[in-house]
Design a protein around this motif. Structure first.
Motif, PDB file in Angstrom:
ATOM      1  N   VAL A   1       0.843  -1.183   0.000  1.00 24.79           N
ATOM      2  CA  VAL A   1       0.000   0.000   0.000  1.00 24.79           C
ATOM      3  C   VAL A   1       0.883   1.240   0.000  1.00 24.79           C
ATOM      4  O   VAL A   1       2.013   1.220   0.510  1.00 24.79           O
ATOM      5  N   VAL A   2       0.358   2.308  -0.582  1.00 29.17           N
ATOM      6  CA  VAL A   2       1.013   3.618  -0.595  1.00 29.17           C
ATOM      7  C   VAL A   2       0.127   4.578   0.187  1.00 29.17           C
ATOM      8  O   VAL A   2      -1.067   4.710  -0.117  1.00 29.17           O
ATOM      9  N   ILE A   3       0.682   5.225   1.211  1.00 31.19           N
ATOM     10  CA  ILE A   3      -0.072   6.169   2.036  1.00 31.19           C
ATOM     11  C   ILE A   3       0.626   7.526   1.972  1.00 31.19           C
ATOM     12  O   ILE A   3       1.774   7.664   2.408  1.00 31.19           O
ATOM     13  N   ASP A   4      -0.042   8.505   1.435  1.00 28.67           N
ATOM     14  CA  ASP A   4       0.518   9.857   1.336  1.00 28.67           C
ATOM     15  C   ASP A   4       0.218  10.667   2.593  1.00 28.67           C
ATOM     16  O   ASP A   4      -0.727  10.374   3.332  1.00 28.67           O
ATOM     17  N   ASN A   5       1.047  11.694   2.801  1.00 29.02           N
ATOM     18  CA  ASN A   5       0.903  12.565   3.974  1.00 29.02           C
ATOM     19  C   ASN A   5       0.831  11.730   5.253  1.00 29.02           C
ATOM     20  O   ASN A   5      -0.047  11.921   6.099  1.00 29.02           O
ATOM     21  N   PHE A   6       1.784  10.818   5.382  1.00 27.05           N
ATOM     22  CA  PHE A   6       1.699   9.825   6.445  1.00 27.05           C
ATOM     23  C   PHE A   6       1.870  10.403   7.838  1.00 27.05           C
ATOM     24  O   PHE A   6       1.166  10.026   8.768  1.00 27.05           O
ATOM     25  N   MET A   7       2.812  11.311   8.024  1.00 26.09           N
ATOM     26  CA  MET A   7       3.063  11.808   9.375  1.00 26.09           C
ATOM     27  C   MET A   7       3.299  13.314   9.373  1.00 26.09           C
ATOM     28  O   MET A   7       3.300  13.946   8.306  1.00 26.09           O
ATOM     29  N   ASP A   8       3.471  13.866  10.540  1.00 29.09           N
ATOM     30  CA  ASP A   8       3.670  15.296  10.693  1.00 29.09           C
ATOM     31  C   ASP A   8       4.869  15.738   9.854  1.00 29.09           C
ATOM     32  O   ASP A   8       5.998  15.293  10.089  1.00 29.09           O
ATOM     33  N   PRO A   9       4.667  16.608   8.849  1.00 31.08           N
ATOM     34  CA  PRO A   9       5.785  17.022   7.997  1.00 31.08           C
ATOM     35  C   PRO A   9       6.863  17.782   8.770  1.00 31.08           C
ATOM     36  O   PRO A   9       8.010  17.830   8.328  1.00 31.08           O
TER      37      PRO A   9
ATOM     38  N   ALA B   1       8.972  -1.210   5.225  1.00 30.08           N
ATOM     39  CA  ALA B   1       8.296   0.086   5.267  1.00 30.08           C
ATOM     40  C   ALA B   1       9.304   1.145   4.850  1.00 30.08           C
ATOM     41  O   ALA B   1      10.408   1.207   5.400  1.00 30.08           O
ATOM     42  N   ILE B   2       8.957   1.951   3.848  1.00 30.47           N
ATOM     43  CA  ILE B   2       9.860   2.984   3.319  1.00 30.47           C
ATOM     44  C   ILE B   2       9.140   4.322   3.368  1.00 30.47           C
ATOM     45  O   ILE B   2       8.024   4.457   2.856  1.00 30.47           O
ATOM     46  N   LEU B   3       9.775   5.296   3.983  1.00 30.79           N
ATOM     47  CA  LEU B   3       9.221   6.646   4.051  1.00 30.79           C
ATOM     48  C   LEU B   3      10.096   7.567   3.212  1.00 30.79           C
ATOM     49  O   LEU B   3      11.299   7.694   3.455  1.00 30.79           O
ATOM     50  N   TYR B   4       9.495   8.230   2.228  1.00 28.86           N
ATOM     51  CA  TYR B   4      10.245   9.069   1.290  1.00 28.86           C
ATOM     52  C   TYR B   4      10.287  10.515   1.777  1.00 28.86           C
ATOM     53  O   TYR B   4       9.335  11.025   2.363  1.00 28.86           O
ATOM     54  N   LEU B   5      11.408  11.178   1.471  1.00 32.62           N
ATOM     55  CA  LEU B   5      11.691  12.505   2.020  1.00 32.62           C
ATOM     56  C   LEU B   5      11.948  13.555   0.941  1.00 32.62           C
ATOM     57  O   LEU B   5      12.573  14.578   1.223  1.00 32.62           O
TER      58      LEU B   5
ATOM     59  N   ARG C   1       5.555  10.243   1.743  1.00 38.52           N
ATOM     60  CA  ARG C   1       4.830   9.069   1.219  1.00 38.52           C
ATOM     61  C   ARG C   1       5.397   7.814   1.886  1.00 38.52           C
ATOM     62  O   ARG C   1       6.612   7.578   1.867  1.00 38.52           O
ATOM     63  N   LEU C   2       4.518   7.009   2.453  1.00 36.59           N
ATOM     64  CA  LEU C   2       4.910   5.746   3.060  1.00 36.59           C
ATOM     65  C   LEU C   2       4.509   4.595   2.149  1.00 36.59           C
ATOM     66  O   LEU C   2       3.363   4.516   1.708  1.00 36.59           O
ATOM     67  N   LEU C   3       5.459   3.712   1.874  1.00 36.98           N
ATOM     68  CA  LEU C   3       5.201   2.490   1.121  1.00 36.98           C
ATOM     69  C   LEU C   3       5.467   1.307   2.041  1.00 36.98           C
ATOM     70  O   LEU C   3       6.532   1.223   2.655  1.00 36.98           O
ATOM     71  N   VAL C   4       4.496   0.406   2.150  1.00 35.89           N
ATOM     72  CA  VAL C   4       4.645  -0.815   2.940  1.00 35.89           C
ATOM     73  C   VAL C   4       4.362  -1.992   2.028  1.00 35.89           C
ATOM     74  O   VAL C   4       3.393  -1.964   1.258  1.00 35.89           O
TER      75      VAL C   4
END
Length: 278
Positions: free
Chosen positions: A30-38, A144-148, A180-183
């Motif tokens: 799954v791809v989750i955008d705006n996952f956490m506090d920027p 789990a990958i969080l893009y920056l 963007r978080l990819l799991v």
């Protein structure tokens, strides 16, 4: 320091995406955008080491041109604080509900994980990940990958490609945009990578945080008895066959302990030892 994971929100996200996760092709993801506090990611970017700094471990062969950085005390204090939270109980509960995989165990060593960076012409060939932890008799089950990457453009490439098992078709391309978080599930058959060279302008790089999660055992259908190497790289249909340095690539795949030693040893000491050995 502030805790950035809210249990209620994580539970809401897991409930929202759990069905999609299991149904997505070519394997659960799954791809989750705006996952956490920027705000947290902005602070990580402030601490993120530049490509030329000596703290990075460089991997250069026909399949990999990337930089990794992990280990406590080798990243900034705030970054370390965030890394801990991705290994915390709230995030593990979120992953278990999202993926349906119970009893997940984080990796405090961040073996192969931590901070990742692809500079100009950087890439990571399509591969199936290593499936056993280097120190423990545990099976790797979830990435789990969080893009920056702020202001990332399509023409910069850097997409993570998800391929079918037979390597006949790329089923999904995930752009590495900011927050963007990819799991996705890890098995001996789940092929993925960043095979197109990154073409971002000089001074930019493709940045991400990577986390791996394990269980004690795994379903038999996730195991390839013919997978001899630690990581199984391959080329895409139509790509020129890799003229890889077999010593470097196969050694990287087959000797995870050596790679762990390189990751936790300060580069100046590792390079000095290698020079003496030569």
């Amino acid at each position: 320091m502030k805790l950035y994971f809210d249990n209620a929100r994580l539970d809401e996200l897991a409930s929202k995406y759990a069905d999609e996760y299991k149904k997505n092709d070519p394997f659960p993801h799954v791809v989750i955008d705006n996952f956490m506090d920027p705000e947290a990611l902005e602070k990580i970017l402030e601490e993120f080491p530049k490509p030329g700094q000596k703290v990075w471990h460089d991997y250069k062969n026909d399949f990999e041109k990337k930089q990794e950085l992990n280990g406590e005390g080798r990243v900034g204090e705030f970054t370390q604080h965030i890394l801990y939270q991705f290994n915390s109980a709230p995030f593990l509960v979120f992953l278990e509900k999202l993926t349906g995989i119970e009893h997940l165990i984080p990796d405090p060593y961040y073996y192969g994980g931590g901070l990742h960076q692809l500079n100009g012409k950087g890439k990571l060939g399509v591969h199936a990940d290593y499936s056993k932890h280097v120190k423990w008799p545990l099976d790797r089950r979830v990435n789990a990958i969080l893009y920056l990457n702020k202001d990332w453009k399509e023409e910069y490439n850097g997409h993570l490609e998800l391929w079918d098992t037979e390597m006949t078709e790329c089923k999904k391309r995930v752009s590495p945009i900011f927050n963007r978080l990819l799991v996705f599930n890890v098995t001996d058959f789940n092929m993925h990578g960043v095979p197109d060279e990154v073409l971002c302008p000089e001074g930019m790089s493709r940045k991400s945080l990577a986390f791996f999660y394990f269980t004690n055992g795994r379903p038999a259908e996730e195991i390839d008895p013919n997978k001899k190497l630690h990581v199984k790289f391959t080329t895409r249909p139509g790509d020129a066959p890799a003229e890889q340095d077999k010593k470097n690539v196969i050694g990287y795949e087959a000797n995870p302990l050596k790679r762990l030693i390189k990751q936790v040893t300060p580069p100046i000491i590792f390079d000095a030892f290698r020079s003496i050995k030569k």
